[in-house]
Structures are given as C-alpha cells and as structure tokens.
Design a protein around this motif. Sequence first.
Motif, PDB file in Angstrom:
ATOM      1  N   LEU A 154       0.756  -1.169   0.094  1.00 13.51           N
ATOM      2  CA  LEU A 154      -0.002  -0.044  -0.063  1.00 13.51           C
ATOM      3  C   LEU A 154       0.753   1.249   0.034  1.00 13.51           C
ATOM      4  N   GLU A 158       0.815   4.233  -2.901  1.00 11.65           N
ATOM      5  CA  GLU A 158       0.798   5.719  -2.603  1.00 11.65           C
ATOM      6  C   GLU A 158       1.962   6.359  -2.956  1.00 11.65           C
ATOM      7  N   CYS A 180      -6.859  -0.085  -2.353  1.00 13.41           N
ATOM      8  CA  CYS A 180      -5.963   0.163  -3.176  1.00 13.41           C
ATOM      9  C   CYS A 180      -6.346   1.439  -3.991  1.00 13.41           C
ATOM     10  N   TYR A 183      -5.977   4.705  -2.129  1.00 15.37           N
ATOM     11  CA  TYR A 183      -4.786   5.152  -1.932  1.00 15.37           C
ATOM     12  C   TYR A 183      -4.310   5.594  -3.551  1.00 15.37           C
ATOM     13  N   HIS A 294      -2.330   3.403   6.775  1.00 14.43           N
ATOM     14  CA  HIS A 294      -3.544   2.921   7.043  1.00 14.43           C
ATOM     15  C   HIS A 294      -3.447   2.102   8.122  1.00 14.43           C
ATOM     16  N   GLY A 318      -3.160  -2.915   5.093  1.00 14.99           N
ATOM     17  CA  GLY A 318      -2.353  -1.797   5.567  1.00 14.99           C
ATOM     18  C   GLY A 318      -1.587  -2.429   6.784  1.00 14.99           C
TER      19      GLY A 318
END
Length: 325
Positions: A154, A158, A180, A183, A294, A318
């Motif tokens: 994740l 990002e 996902c 993000y 997260h 996360g």
Amino acid sequence: MKAIVCKEFGPPSTLVLEEVESSKPKDNEVVVQVKACGVNFPDTLIIQGLYQFKPQLPFTPGSDIAGIVKEVGEKVNHVKPGDEVFGFVMHGGYAQEVVVPGNACFQKPPMMQFPIAASFMMAYGTSYHALKDRAKLQKGETLLVLGASGGVGLAAVELGKLMGATVIAAASTDDKLQLCKSYGADEIINYTKEDLKTKVKEFTKGKGVDVVYDPVGGNYAEPAIRSMAWEGRYLVVGFAAGDIPKIPLNLALLKGCAIVGVFWGSFAMKTPKKNMENTMELMQWYGKGKLKPHIHKIYPLADASVALEDIASRKVKGKAVIQCS
C-alpha cells in the motif's frame, strides 16, 4: 519491563510475555520507552527461523518502534530524554523498552500519533528505497504492485502515485483492491480471479509495465516478469507467498530487464546518511498530508501472537500495530 520473548523457533503461539531486564545504552545508542511497534510480515518468518538472518535465542521480535526517549549514550546529541521519536531495530520492538542505534532513531513530528509513527519506517522506508534508489522510477512510467493491500504494498501504491507513475495494484480480494483504489491505484487486478499477464497487457495496450514491485513471490513472480516492458525493473522485495520463485533467466535477456534486490534493513544500516535523507523526504510529504498510513488494527502487547497470526493469514490490510505501553 515486559516483553514478548521467542525462546524457540516456531509459530506465533510459542511466544511468551514475561518480565525482562532493562538495558543501558552504549555510546551511540538510545533507550526508548516503546509506545507502539508495527507488525511486519518478516516478523512471522524471523520467529520461525525462516528469515535471511536468525537472531540468537532468546530474543524479542519487532522492528518498527515509536516512543519516548528514556536515556541516551554519550555520543548521541540529536535526541534527548523526553523526546518523542520513532526508529528501527533488527529485533526487540515488542517490548516496553528497546535499545535503538542512534542513527536509526528520529524525532517524531508532533502531529504524528505513536501508532502511525510505528507504521511508517519499514513500510515507507522499504517502498521509497525500492522505487527511488533501486528502480529509479520516473514520472510517466507504469508501476505494477503485487500484494498491494499489505503494509509495504500500500505504501508503494501511494508513493508510486506521488512520484508520478501510473499504478496497477494487484491483490487477492475485491475488498483489498478497493482500499488500493482509495490510495490512488489507477487500475486493479484480482489475481485470484483474473489472469495477471492478460490484464497487464490490456491496461498497458501491450507495452507492459516499467517496474514491478513484488513483496509476494510465489506463483505471481514469473507472470509479472513476463508482463514487463523493455528495460523494465523487477523489484525483489519479499516472499509473502512462502515460496521463493525460480525465475527462467532467459526472460531477463528477452525483456532486456533488470532483476533488482531490495533489502531496506541493510540499506539503512550500511548507508545511514542516504536513509536519513529518504526519511526526511518522507516526513516532509507526511507533514503536507500526502502520505496517510492505513492502520488495520491496534493490538495490546499480550496479543502480539494474534497480530502475527493475522498477518500470516493475510487478514491485515495496511498495518497492524502493537500498543506496548
């Protein structure tokens, strides 16, 4: 102080919570009262003796820590007792206190809560080192992230978006893929239902992806490499699937691609100045609200084994965090 102790290599159920002696810092060390410790997939391997290194028994697992400085060594001058910090250790984090190398201990931004700080170092440090230093990801390139809903995955989604890439996220459930999407993933692939190579070809109009970020390994490694563009970079981050894949090396020749290892822990210890630069860049992005770790769940110290079992069984999206004090 209380600590989770691994006395024999085995599953999370073999870990015990017990009283252990506090440690004194050496000249270049910091003793931190641990408020929170992130749970990472390598922890599940380390306690079984299956990781790249085996700590001497008995030991306390846990690497990503955040807390308050209790004591510093004589040569440490960038933090002092009472400072709120976060840092990285090879092991020892699942405890009320831990000794941290001075060059791996950083001032925590005042607005960053301890669970967030304990979720930051390994996930974002690994992913930024991978994308920036190892893949040299460029704006406009396409990035495929396997295991995209996990801690490092994740973070890679990002960061990939923040660095200007088109991001394809691949994970095992629709629920994970929706996270996902939130993000920043441009495209998503459920590789339990869809063919990875076919979907990548569709999304990239036959060109393939420039960078593959793979913390999973197993059966997805080879189709991911077969999905690469010319002169792509395949990042070997980890093996959450359990199996270390055997790659036909003719694929590297045919694709003109590079297979690149990513071991952030060694990078951080061997080149602390570069790691400090990366960490400061990440902190600046966090301060501007561009990075938002997260948190899946916060577990009490006594439930560390439950947290590890949840990580191992792919229940965590996360980061999982242990509240140590």
